[in-house]
Design an enzyme around this catalytic site. Structure first.
Site, PDB file in Angstrom:
ATOM      1  N   GLY A   8     -31.621 -65.503  -9.086  1.00  0.00           N
ATOM      2  CA  GLY A   8     -31.422 -65.000  -7.738  1.00  0.00           C
ATOM      3  C   GLY A   8     -31.363 -66.125  -6.724  1.00  0.00           C
ATOM      4  CG  ASN A  11     -38.415 -66.882  -6.774  1.00  0.00           C
ATOM      5  OD1 ASN A  11     -38.857 -68.019  -6.643  1.00  0.00           O
ATOM      6  ND2 ASN A  11     -38.823 -65.880  -6.005  1.00  0.00           N
ATOM      7  CG  ASP A 109     -27.908 -59.437  -8.542  1.00  0.00           C
ATOM      8  OD1 ASP A 109     -26.676 -59.220  -8.431  1.00  0.00           O
ATOM      9  OD2 ASP A 109     -28.638 -59.701  -7.557  1.00  0.00           O
ATOM     10  NE  ARG A 110     -25.251 -54.576  -5.198  1.00  0.00           N
ATOM     11  CZ  ARG A 110     -24.354 -54.353  -4.238  1.00  0.00           C
ATOM     12  NH1 ARG A 110     -23.629 -55.372  -3.762  1.00  0.00           N
ATOM     13  NH2 ARG A 110     -24.162 -53.141  -3.772  1.00  0.00           N
TER      14      ARG A 110
END
Length: 261
Positions: A8, A11, A109-110
């Site tokens: 991300g 992080n 990520d989504r």
């Protein structure tokens, strides 16, 4: 053993799976200036902490929204784990069907979070990710992506307020007792945290309306660093799953390997 990594903007979250069990997880700050050796050494130290052998890692799966960090991260995996990582949207399709037109696709990520929520909780659903940015994604009863929205995360908002004003302090993100605070800190917390939760409730309500299903059918699943704080202060979030993206990477990896047989 499978190593999964969710990269991300703030992080990088590492998850170590033994079969379907999450044996350990840890976070490293996402830093584009960090070398492959720094990443590799830090990661192997966490393996030692968990009593795990890096030599037993059979594969590595990554979802990343930060392209500049990928060269160092990939090099670290090759040098310290002797594996070339599999990367979502770069050779690995997350397998999320779309019910909307256009060529643009979700960030890795989504899409991974939606795939995991579908597998774990069923559909229709709304997936919230409280990260550096906050995202809202809707998935149809048939398991297809319907659309979503993006807004600034609450940390970005409070940091911008601190940076762009001369006398307002940077504050801890905490839920105050009331809206009408008597100090600058409590007033900023009320405006930032309560205002943010109110905005999320509005987005959830509108999302459910636009999905067109009976409201009670739609599950709302939240993940990300602030998901618990938000969920504890609203009745509009049904489930909090802090490991949603890690579990999604594991699920997509399993499907990918099964499709290769």
């Amino acid at each position: 053993m499978l190593l999964v990594i969710d990269v991300g903007n703030t992080n990088m979250v590492f998850g170590i799976y033994e079969g379907d069990r999450l044996a350990g997880s840890f976070r490293l700050k996402t830093d584009v200036n960090r070398t492959s050796d720094e990443i590799g050494l830090l990661a192997t130290q966490y393996f030692e902490k968990f009593g795990l052998d890096t030599g037993k890692v059979e594969d590595v799966m990554i979802a990343s929204v930060v392209p500049p960090v990928m060269y160092s991260l990939t090099s670290a995996i090759i040098k310290y784990f002797n594996r070339r990582p599999l990367i979502i949207d770069d050779g690995v399709d997350p397998g999320l069907p779309y019910a909307v037109g256009g060529d643009e696709r979700l960030g890795p990520d989504r899409s991974v979070a939606c795939v995991a929520a579908l597998e774990k909780y069923g559909a229709p659903l709304v997936v919230l990710d409280f990260g550096t940015a906050t995202t809202v994604d809707a998935v149809s009863r048939e398991g297809a992506y319907l659309g979503g929205c993006i807004t600034a995360g609450v940390r970005i908002s409070t940091e911008a307020l601190f940076q762009k004003t001369a006398r307002l302090p940077n504050v801890e993100l905490a839920m105050p007792d009331k809206v009408l605070g008597c100090t600058a800190v409590s007033q900023i917390q009320a405006g930032a945290v309560m205002g943010y939760i109110g905005a999320m409730e509005y987005l959830i309500r509108r999302t459910k309306q636009e999905m067109g299903y009976p409201e009670e059918e739609i599950k709302v699943v939240a993940t990300g660093g602030l998901s618990r704080m938000v969920a504890d202060n609203t009745d509009m979030i049904d489930l909090v799953d802090k490991d949603l993206i890690l579990d999604g990477l594991r699920l997509i990896y399993r499907r990918y390997r099964e499709a290769q047989k």
